[in-house]
Motif scaffolding. Sequence first.
Motif, mmCIF file in Angstrom:
data_model
loop_
_atom_site.group_PDB
_atom_site.id
_atom_site.type_symbol
_atom_site.label_atom_id
_atom_site.label_comp_id
_atom_site.label_asym_id
_atom_site.label_seq_id
_atom_site.Cartn_x
_atom_site.Cartn_y
_atom_site.Cartn_z
ATOM 1 N N GLU A 293 -12.133 16.551 -6.998
ATOM 2 C CA GLU A 293 -11.114 16.454 -8.047
ATOM 3 C C GLU A 293 -11.172 15.082 -8.730
ATOM 4 N N GLU A 303 -15.838 20.607 -14.083
ATOM 5 C CA GLU A 303 -14.662 21.365 -13.665
ATOM 6 C C GLU A 303 -14.956 22.858 -13.579
ATOM 7 N N ASP A 304 -15.747 23.388 -14.533
ATOM 8 C CA ASP A 304 -16.040 24.826 -14.525
ATOM 9 C C ASP A 304 -16.897 25.213 -13.316
ATOM 10 N N PHE A 306 -16.769 23.621 -10.436
ATOM 11 C CA PHE A 306 -15.857 23.506 -9.304
ATOM 12 C C PHE A 306 -15.102 24.812 -9.073
ATOM 13 N N TYR A 307 -14.553 25.395 -10.151
ATOM 14 C CA TYR A 307 -13.803 26.641 -10.009
ATOM 15 C C TYR A 307 -14.712 27.821 -9.693
ATOM 16 N N ARG A 308 -15.962 27.740 -10.075
ATOM 17 C CA ARG A 308 -16.910 28.813 -9.771
ATOM 18 C C ARG A 308 -17.243 28.856 -8.277
ATOM 19 N N ASN A 310 -15.394 27.276 -5.809
ATOM 20 C CA ASN A 310 -14.218 27.064 -4.959
ATOM 21 C C ASN A 310 -13.326 28.301 -4.918
ATOM 22 N N VAL A 311 -13.931 29.487 -4.857
ATOM 23 C CA VAL A 311 -13.140 30.717 -4.818
ATOM 24 C C VAL A 311 -12.341 30.789 -3.524
#
Length: 454
Positions: A293, A303-304, A306-308, A310-311
């Motif tokens: 973060e 960031e994109d 990270f969300y991919r 970090n499910v």
Amino acid sequence: MNAKLLHIPADIIETIVENAFEWLVVVDRKGMIIYINHNYCEFLEVNREETIGRHVTEVIENTRMHIVAKTGKEELADLQFIKGNYMIANRVPIIKNGEVIAAFGTVFFRDTQEWMKMDSHVKSLLTRMQPYIQKIDSGVKYTLDDILGESQQIISLKEKVKMVSNSDISILIRGESGTGKELFAHSIHQLSSRSQKPFIKVNCGAIPENLLESELFGYEEGAFTGAKKGGKKGKFQLANGGTLFLDEIGDMPLSMQVKLLRALQDGEIEPIGSTKSISVDVRIIAATNRPLENMIEEKRFREDLFYRINVVPFSVPTLRERAEDLTLLIAHFIDKVTNRLGKRIAGIDRNVMEILKSYSWPGNIRELENVIEAAVHLTKGEQITLDSLPDYLQTQTAIYRFNNKKLKDIVEETEKWVLMQSLERNSDDKVLVGKELGVSRSTLYEKLNKYSLL
């Protein structure tokens, strides 16, 4: 035997049928319901008396019972979508004198999550039999049984592994260096439906930036000077059908993060020098000890991406946070080392155990194992004593380390030790070390140079 069965009271037979299966339905050859058990009626929210004599399609959503009764072909472990969820059902024809007279259907798993949990549980049990059966070489070195601990954190994490293993969702394992993140990655793959396929590990921080793309995506013959004849498959292709473990993903350069994100989104890779894409089917498990973060805010991690990845997040506790496991781990490592060396160790001196328990273990389980191994090697008798411990660990108690020393020496020795621990915790990231210790860049480098830690 048949004669005996004929004398079983009808109420006993009914009780057996009602409870032998979670859900049970029987139809005649025309697909009309002639029996349905109470549990199934409760789930369907129907009155049992009113369903008898109705066509099965009017009562059960997406049923194929009438088809099985007509064709006489059984359907086992079939997925059926009922009331917003997939069930796992069996449909079997009843044949008498060579003619289909009816069919019965059962639901063994009320949803696919129930099945996956059971499947993971069975696979977990099978790992204990591995020494007695042929081991499949898929790249997996560790199983859930290799993760030792009786603390609530570890017990909860192992249960979480069983819950998510059989899905294909991406997982991000976070924790300090040496906490055992890789063991969890291996265990997740080993309990998944991909366990017969490859488990491929890539250390994103150990491969030079200019080589990382070819390692991940491969290259075609003649793609660059020194390229192998015939080209080379990348880790994505090698892991096809299995799991790709991206260790130290926080160390991946930004330029590669973009290409990785594209591969994950499209399910395709393009080897260096190629003009066409290749479809790949891999499950991603990533691990890091970095504060992603903070790195996102500093524009050092996308960031994109990270969300991919970090499910489903996993946070592996430090050894400090699971102190109740320390005694168990110490005993395990002593057994492991002594069995390998053929050396007898009968116990640990009480003062040594106090030091081990009071130490903060910045290097976590990896550091503990190294300390125990060194101590076993250095022990002259059958008991681990203070002299068996590495020098730096003895600084944890001043009574042993600081006797007859000048204040200047004690300060310098302590300062060096603090720097070493911070470097290890932050994987030699000088920016993070400076922030953690609250010193400027120039001051940090001056001290690192003073103690030969650069």
